[in-house]
Design a protein around this motif. Structure first.
Motif, PDB file in Angstrom:
ATOM      1  N   PHE A 244     -18.366   7.018  -7.646  1.00 42.74           N
ATOM      2  CA  PHE A 244     -17.287   7.194  -6.673  1.00 42.74           C
ATOM      3  C   PHE A 244     -16.387   8.393  -6.996  1.00 42.74           C
ATOM      4  CE2 PHE A 244     -17.247   2.332  -5.613  1.00 42.74           C
ATOM      5  CZ  PHE A 244     -18.348   2.505  -4.771  1.00 42.74           C
ATOM      6  N   CYS A 245     -16.924   9.341  -7.769  1.00 44.78           N
ATOM      7  CA  CYS A 245     -16.086  10.460  -8.229  1.00 44.78           C
ATOM      8  C   CYS A 245     -15.479  11.266  -7.081  1.00 44.78           C
ATOM      9  CB  CYS A 245     -16.885  11.378  -9.149  1.00 44.78           C
ATOM     10  SG  CYS A 245     -18.390  12.013  -8.412  1.00 44.78           S
ATOM     11  N   ASP A 246     -16.189  11.349  -5.952  1.00 42.27           N
ATOM     12  CA  ASP A 246     -15.675  12.186  -4.857  1.00 42.27           C
ATOM     13  C   ASP A 246     -14.950  11.386  -3.785  1.00 42.27           C
ATOM     14  OD1 ASP A 246     -16.591  14.559  -5.983  1.00 42.27           O
ATOM     15  OD2 ASP A 246     -18.618  14.203  -5.193  1.00 42.27           O
ATOM     16  N   GLU A 247     -14.764  10.113  -4.023  1.00 43.21           N
ATOM     17  CA  GLU A 247     -14.074   9.279  -3.025  1.00 43.21           C
ATOM     18  C   GLU A 247     -12.572   9.569  -3.071  1.00 43.21           C
ATOM     19  OE1 GLU A 247     -15.403   7.196  -0.868  1.00 43.21           O
ATOM     20  OE2 GLU A 247     -17.465   7.514  -1.562  1.00 43.21           O
ATOM     21  N   PRO A 248     -11.894   9.442  -1.925  1.00 42.84           N
ATOM     22  CA  PRO A 248     -10.444   9.696  -1.936  1.00 42.84           C
ATOM     23  C   PRO A 248      -9.670   8.594  -2.664  1.00 42.84           C
ATOM     24  CG  PRO A 248     -11.174   8.988   0.237  1.00 42.84           C
ATOM     25  CD  PRO A 248     -12.426   9.131  -0.596  1.00 42.84           C
ATOM     26  N   LYS A 249      -8.506   8.988  -3.182  1.00 44.46           N
ATOM     27  CA  LYS A 249      -7.594   8.020  -3.795  1.00 44.46           C
ATOM     28  C   LYS A 249      -7.138   7.004  -2.774  1.00 44.46           C
ATOM     29  CE  LYS A 249      -5.292  11.354  -6.732  1.00 44.46           C
ATOM     30  NZ  LYS A 249      -4.198  12.245  -6.917  1.00 44.46           N
ATOM     31  N   GLY A 250      -6.728   5.847  -3.243  1.00 47.00           N
ATOM     32  CA  GLY A 250      -6.098   4.883  -2.345  1.00 47.00           C
ATOM     33  C   GLY A 250      -4.730   5.386  -1.912  1.00 47.00           C
ATOM     34  N   SER A 251      -4.191   4.775  -0.872  1.00 48.57           N
ATOM     35  CA  SER A 251      -2.891   5.216  -0.348  1.00 48.57           C
ATOM     36  C   SER A 251      -1.747   4.613  -1.162  1.00 48.57           C
ATOM     37  CB  SER A 251      -2.774   4.806   1.131  1.00 48.57           C
ATOM     38  OG  SER A 251      -1.421   4.626   1.491  1.00 48.57           O
ATOM     39  N   TYR A 252      -0.864   5.511  -1.575  1.00 49.89           N
ATOM     40  CA  TYR A 252       0.337   5.097  -2.308  1.00 49.89           C
ATOM     41  C   TYR A 252       1.198   4.186  -1.429  1.00 49.89           C
ATOM     42  CZ  TYR A 252       5.056   5.980  -4.248  1.00 49.89           C
ATOM     43  OH  TYR A 252       6.317   5.857  -4.748  1.00 49.89           O
ATOM     44  N   GLU A 253       1.431   4.618  -0.181  1.00 49.65           N
ATOM     45  CA  GLU A 253       2.316   3.855   0.692  1.00 49.65           C
ATOM     46  C   GLU A 253       1.725   2.484   1.014  1.00 49.65           C
ATOM     47  OE1 GLU A 253       1.407   7.009   1.216  1.00 49.65           O
ATOM     48  OE2 GLU A 253       3.319   8.064   0.936  1.00 49.65           O
ATOM     49  N   LEU A 254       0.400   2.439   1.241  1.00 47.65           N
ATOM     50  CA  LEU A 254      -0.210   1.131   1.540  1.00 47.65           C
ATOM     51  C   LEU A 254      -0.110   0.209   0.321  1.00 47.65           C
ATOM     52  CD1 LEU A 254      -1.752  -0.820   3.341  1.00 47.65           C
ATOM     53  CD2 LEU A 254      -3.890   0.358   2.756  1.00 47.65           C
ATOM     54  N   THR A 255      -0.224   0.778  -0.875  1.00 56.31           N
ATOM     55  CA  THR A 255      -0.083  -0.053  -2.076  1.00 56.31           C
ATOM     56  C   THR A 255       1.306  -0.678  -2.113  1.00 56.31           C
ATOM     57  OG1 THR A 255      -1.577   1.448  -3.243  1.00 56.31           O
ATOM     58  CG2 THR A 255      -0.307  -0.091  -4.598  1.00 56.31           C
ATOM     59  N   LEU A 256       2.331   0.140  -1.855  1.00 56.29           N
ATOM     60  CA  LEU A 256       3.703  -0.386  -1.855  1.00 56.29           C
ATOM     61  C   LEU A 256       3.864  -1.459  -0.772  1.00 56.29           C
ATOM     62  CD1 LEU A 256       5.812   2.899  -2.288  1.00 56.29           C
ATOM     63  CD2 LEU A 256       5.190   1.247  -4.069  1.00 56.29           C
ATOM     64  N   PHE A 257       3.290  -1.198   0.384  1.00 59.91           N
ATOM     65  CA  PHE A 257       3.408  -2.157   1.495  1.00 59.91           C
ATOM     66  C   PHE A 257       2.762  -3.495   1.118  1.00 59.91           C
ATOM     67  CE2 PHE A 257       2.076  -3.189   6.109  1.00 59.91           C
ATOM     68  CZ  PHE A 257       3.314  -3.742   6.411  1.00 59.91           C
ATOM     69  N   LEU A 258       1.580  -3.421   0.502  1.00 57.13           N
ATOM     70  CA  LEU A 258       0.894  -4.662   0.123  1.00 57.13           C
ATOM     71  C   LEU A 258       1.669  -5.416  -0.955  1.00 57.13           C
ATOM     72  CD1 LEU A 258      -2.772  -3.388   0.262  1.00 57.13           C
ATOM     73  CD2 LEU A 258      -1.801  -5.199   1.671  1.00 57.13           C
ATOM     74  N   LEU A 259       2.285  -4.673  -1.880  1.00 56.84           N
ATOM     75  CA  LEU A 259       3.128  -5.345  -2.882  1.00 56.84           C
ATOM     76  C   LEU A 259       4.227  -6.136  -2.172  1.00 56.84           C
ATOM     77  CD1 LEU A 259       3.614  -2.588  -5.642  1.00 56.84           C
ATOM     78  CD2 LEU A 259       2.369  -4.739  -5.900  1.00 56.84           C
ATOM     79  N   SER A 260       4.857  -5.509  -1.209  1.00 58.33           N
ATOM     80  CA  SER A 260       5.935  -6.186  -0.477  1.00 58.33           C
ATOM     81  C   SER A 260       5.406  -7.416   0.267  1.00 58.33           C
ATOM     82  CB  SER A 260       6.585  -5.228   0.525  1.00 58.33           C
ATOM     83  OG  SER A 260       7.158  -4.131  -0.151  1.00 58.33           O
ATOM     84  N   LEU A 261       4.266  -7.278   0.909  1.00 61.27           N
ATOM     85  CA  LEU A 261       3.713  -8.419   1.657  1.00 61.27           C
ATOM     86  C   LEU A 261       3.376  -9.569   0.720  1.00 61.27           C
ATOM     87  CD1 LEU A 261       1.422  -6.466   4.174  1.00 61.27           C
ATOM     88  CD2 LEU A 261       3.669  -7.495   4.637  1.00 61.27           C
ATOM     89  N   CYS A 262       2.852  -9.244  -0.466  1.00 60.86           N
ATOM     90  CA  CYS A 262       2.534 -10.302  -1.444  1.00 60.86           C
ATOM     91  C   CYS A 262       3.810 -10.992  -1.910  1.00 60.86           C
ATOM     92  CB  CYS A 262       1.798  -9.727  -2.657  1.00 60.86           C
ATOM     93  SG  CYS A 262       0.104  -9.307  -2.288  1.00 60.86           S
TER      94      CYS A 262
END
Ligand code: SAM
Ligand code: FES
Length: 348
Positions: A244-262
């Motif tokens: 997966f070396c060329d795959e894009p990074k995950g989204s920073y903002e979506l990570t924060l959003f999911l933390l909040s939802l959890c």
């Protein structure tokens, strides 16, 4: 309707439940103002339960040898460029002793799936840590084990176990792992951990390859039904020596959003602002806390091996000593108005 997502966030806060269609709407249609709205609620929920206190867990990455070949992971067995290392039992104990001096009261022992550390050997290490520091909690994060092995380590005093489920969608799981690994076995381990009385942690990487909104809706439904005591969520970050070396990074903002939802879904859950979040953004862990996280896991591994536990490129804190990480976290938390708490910090 501009505030459709906000209304669903309110509903989640009130009922601690959304149905599948509602999750799909929240996860598919949110924007930055919805994310901030969720973060404000999550922060208030977190402060209602934990105040302005952040728990710290010292993580000892004691071996990067792994029999598995997860496609995303830098210490997968096929990565011939990884320089492998193993700490001795005494070295592991020394890391915990040092951590104790710095105020840590929870030690997380993490490794690849390394068969040279049998359940009996880990149980002995856990007993030794518990004997030396009876006021501390021991968390294990060793990958999948059989019921009897988990039982032995629990009987030796292990309190908690982190095993991210990685994805609650079986088709997605198959795209992230080779065919000799199974979704059902990982899920069975999680059930075994709960039934043995471990405080159990599940979790995901945000933006792992092939992850869809449907997968994330499955993850949120899984968190609701499984009710883990801990949830580990960080962005996927590529490693140069993996498929997966060329795959894009995950989204920073979506990570924060999911933390909040959890946080909103499970107000008492122990929710780390992860190292991957601090890697994708210099103040990612602070923003994680401001989005509802209440745990940080600084590194207690000897500085000499830290660079070798490279799960993804650019991992932070590989040059620093345990003492430096501890003071760094304390200063970072203070700057945003939070205080590092010195206690075991159990799920209540
Ligand atoms: N072997 C144990 C296990 O499987 O649970 C513990 C170690 S494993 C390396 C810890 C976690 O690192 C995994 O559950 C995974 O979510 C995360 N991880 C691995 N590779 C990653 C990557 N490229 N980006 C972000 N997180 C990653
Ligand atoms: Fe390691 Fe900041 S936490 S240097």
């Amino acid at each position: 309707m501009g505030d459709k997502v906000k209304k669903l966030i309110d509903k989640l806060n009130k009922n601690k439940h959304l149905d599948r269609e509602e999750w799909l709407t929240v996860l598919g249609e949110w924007d930055e103002s919805d994310r901030e709205y969720a973060a404000d609620i999550a922060r208030a929920v977190s402060e209602g339960v934990f105040g302005k206190k952040i728990y710290i867990r010292g993580i000892v990455e004691f071996s990067n040898v792994c029999k598995n070949d997860c496609l995303y992971c830098g210490i997968r067995r096929s990565n011939k460029n990884a320089q492998r290392y193993r700490l001795t039992d005494d070295e592991i104990l020394m890391c915990c002793d040092e951590g104790y001096e710095y105020g840590f009261r929870t030690f997380v022992l993490q490794s690849g799936e390394d068969l040279s550390y049998s359940a009996k050997r880990i149980a002995d290490i856990v007993s030794r840590i518990k004997k030396a520091h009876p006021d501390c909690a021991v968390t294990l994060s060793l990958g999948e084990k059989e019921y009897d092995e988990l039982k032995l380590m629990r009987q030796a005093g292990a309190d908690r176990y982190l095993l991210r489920h990685e994805t609650a969608n079986e088709e997605h799981y198959k795209k992230l792992h080779p065919s000799d690994m199974s979704f059902s076995h990982r899920m069975k381990c999680l059930e075994d951990l709960k039934s043995l009385g471990y405080q159990t942690g599940a979790g995901i990487m945000v933006g792992s390859p092939y992850q869809t909104i449907d997968c994330l809706a499955d993850d949120m439904a899984f968190f609701e039904s499984f009710r883990p005591e801990m949830i580990g969520i960080g962005p996927f970050l590529p490693h140069k020596d993996t498929p997966f070396c060329d795959e894009p990074k995950g989204s920073y903002e979506l990570t924060l959003f999911l933390l909040s939802l959890c946080r909103i879904l499970l107000p008492r859950v122990l929710l780390p602002a992860t190292t991957a979040l601090g890697t994708i953004r210099p103040n990612g862990r602070e923003q994680g806390v401001l989005s509802g996280a209440n745990v940080i896991m600084p590194n207690l591994s000897p500085t000499a091996v830290r660079k070798k536990y490279m799960l993804y490129d650019g991992k932070i804190c590989t040059e620093d000593s345990s003492d430096e990480c501890r003071s760094c976290i304390q200063a970072r938390m203070k700057r945003i108005g939070y205080e590092v708490e010195i206690s075991r910090g159990d799920f209540k």
